[in-house]
Design an enzyme around this catalytic site. Structure first.
Site, PDB file in Angstrom:
ATOM      1  N   ARG A  23       0.852  -0.914  -0.003  1.00 37.28           N
ATOM      2  CA  ARG A  23       0.136   0.363   0.095  1.00 37.28           C
ATOM      3  C   ARG A  23       0.631   1.214  -0.091  1.00 37.28           C
ATOM      4  NH1 ARG A  23      -5.595  -0.267   0.840  1.00 37.28           N
ATOM      5  NH2 ARG A  23      -6.227  -2.060   0.739  1.00 37.28           N
ATOM      6  N   ARG A  27      -3.068   7.407   0.332  1.00 37.73           N
ATOM      7  CA  ARG A  27      -3.318   8.048   1.402  1.00 37.73           C
ATOM      8  C   ARG A  27      -2.408   9.285   1.982  1.00 37.73           C
ATOM      9  NH1 ARG A  27      -9.114   6.345   3.595  1.00 37.73           N
ATOM     10  NH2 ARG A  27      -7.954   4.700   3.658  1.00 37.73           N
ATOM     11  N   ARG A  36      -5.507  11.925  -6.904  1.00 38.79           N
ATOM     12  CA  ARG A  36      -6.933  11.849  -6.848  1.00 38.79           C
ATOM     13  C   ARG A  36      -8.111  12.471  -6.936  1.00 38.79           C
ATOM     14  NH1 ARG A  36      -9.772   8.056  -1.612  1.00 38.79           N
ATOM     15  NH2 ARG A  36     -10.396  10.697  -1.001  1.00 38.79           N
ATOM     16  N   ASP A  73      -6.872  -1.803  -7.709  1.00 39.65           N
ATOM     17  CA  ASP A  73      -7.477  -2.002  -6.294  1.00 39.65           C
ATOM     18  C   ASP A  73      -7.507  -3.914  -6.852  1.00 39.65           C
ATOM     19  OD1 ASP A  73      -8.244  -1.032  -3.693  1.00 39.65           O
ATOM     20  OD2 ASP A  73      -9.160  -3.178  -4.300  1.00 39.65           O
ATOM     21  N   TYR A 151     -15.740 -10.392  -0.461  1.00 45.21           N
ATOM     22  CA  TYR A 151     -16.379  -8.885  -0.954  1.00 45.21           C
ATOM     23  C   TYR A 151     -17.732  -9.277  -1.939  1.00 45.21           C
ATOM     24  CZ  TYR A 151     -12.801  -6.586   0.990  1.00 45.21           C
ATOM     25  OH  TYR A 151     -11.166  -5.915   2.170  1.00 45.21           O
TER      26      TYR A 151
END
Ligand code: 1CP
Length: 345
Positions: A23, A27, A36, A73, A151
């Protein structure tokens, strides 16, 4: 020109032990937040090869890692199989219509047809190959079938996995049908990422620990091994990294098998245990507790301890899971510098 990261994956000699962070694009980097914003939202960023390329390269320039991981992703896969995906602010990923029945599985797009729809991923990889410095490697990736299935079945992230576990114990055939369909898409997806230019690929089984140890092989690992085998048949030289998170007892009991190169060790598994059980067969990646990044001192302690155990043999430095969004950038830079310092030959 040889790439240190690829050499390390293949256990060839390197001048120091390479490092990257799971990752690493995201952010915690203000530069990421800016791009973004320009893209509009997260999925639009994934769909825009120019901008995805830009954020992939940011951690190389800013933090100094030895490898780039493709910005995308894992959930773009079920999305292209036909499941409508949204990233809801504050809630994370949400699928509009979770998979509940056999008919739902049959309605999903499968195999190469689904993998062919991920063109924006292959375009990003091709662009990255032009822009990355020749000595840096590009890592492609996928979610493991099990992690993707959680998911698809729950419709979103979960703490209890109760919907998929209900299926595991009351209708295992249906769960296997989902896992089979996802596995067949992922095989094509991985090979297409390599054909577009990925130097290495990693399979993330982030939710491995949700499965009880005696069922882990049946519901996850064997599908990951099948994917690795398929890749190796076509591209034996391309390193494969397997990262099942939270499987210390699976490792301890000697149950890890398969044709791949690097085993990603999560932060809950002692590196010395991983070395004893797996170090002869696989290069080990990891495994600093990501929260140590909040303290430079605790980061240095851990990097030195890992170096003491691994001695720069068959090792790649990394975190034991993803970096968190509130980590100061300078601490991430410190981690990378320390890995290079302690392992310089
Ligand atoms: O901009 C944003 O706020 C969106 C946050 C974000 C980012 C930056 C998401 C949503 N995905 C990503 C990128 C991403 N995801 C990468 C990019 C490359 C890099 O690592 O630098 C990668 C490799 C992933 C993989 C991924 N997505 C995993 C496996 C790795 C892991 O951390 O365990 C998982 C489980 C996901 C699902 C996902 N996507 C995004 C979120 C917030 C989540 C997790 C949701 C949950 O906790 O269930």
């Amino acid at each position: 020109m040889s790439k240190i990261f690829v050499d390390a994956c293949l256990r060839k000699p390197t001048p120091y032990t390479p490092v990257w962070m799971m990752r690493q694009a995201g952010r915690y980097l203000p530069e990421y937040m800016e791009v973004r914003k320009k893209a509009g939202d997260f999925l639009s960023l994934c769909h825009n090869p120019e901008l995805a390329c830009e954020v992939t390269i940011q951690p190389l320039d800013i933090v100094g890692v030895d490898a780039a991981i493709l910005f995308s992703d894992i959930l773009v896969i079920p999305n292209e199989m036909g499941m409508k995906l949204e990233f809801v602010k504050g809630e994370g990923p949400v699928f509009e219509k979770p998979v509940k029945t056999e008919a739902d599985v049959d309605a999903l797009l499968g195999g190469e047809e689904a993998a062919d729809r991920l063109t924006y991923v292959y375009e990003t990889i091709k662009l990255l190959k032009q822009k990355l410095p020749e000595d840096r490697a590009l890592i492609g990736f996928t979610g493991a079938p099990w992690t993707l299935a959680t998911y698809m079945i729950e419709g979103q992230g979960t703490k209890t996995y109760n919907v998929c576990k209900k299926m595991m114990y009351s209708n295992p055939e249906l769960l296997h049908k989902i896992l089979r369909k996802v596995t067949d898409v992922v095989k094509f997806y991985m090979v297409k990422q390599i054909e577009a230019g990925a130097d290495v690929v990693q399979i993330f089984d982030s939710w491995a620990s949700a499965i009880e140890p005696s069922k882990y092989d049946e519901f996850s690992w064997k599908y990951m091994v099948e994917i690795a085998e398929y890749i190796k048949e076509k591209y034996p030289e391309t390193p494969i990294i397997m990262f099942p998170k939270g499987v210390a007892s699976f490792i301890e009991r000697g149950l890890v098998y398969g044709n791949f190169d690097v085993f990603g060790v999560d932060w809950g598994t002692p590196m010395a245990l991983a070395k004893e059980k797996l170090g002869d067969k696989y290069v080990l990646q990891g495994n600093m507790e990501p929260c140590r990044l909040y303290s430079k001192e605790k980061t240095t302690q851990c990097v030195e301890a890992l170096q003491n155990i691994m001695q720069g043999e068959g090792h790649i430095f990394n975190l034991g899971h993803g970096i968190l969004p509130d980590v100061p950038v300078e601490n991430a830079i410190h981690f990378v510098k320390e890995c290079h310092r302690v392992s310089a030959k």
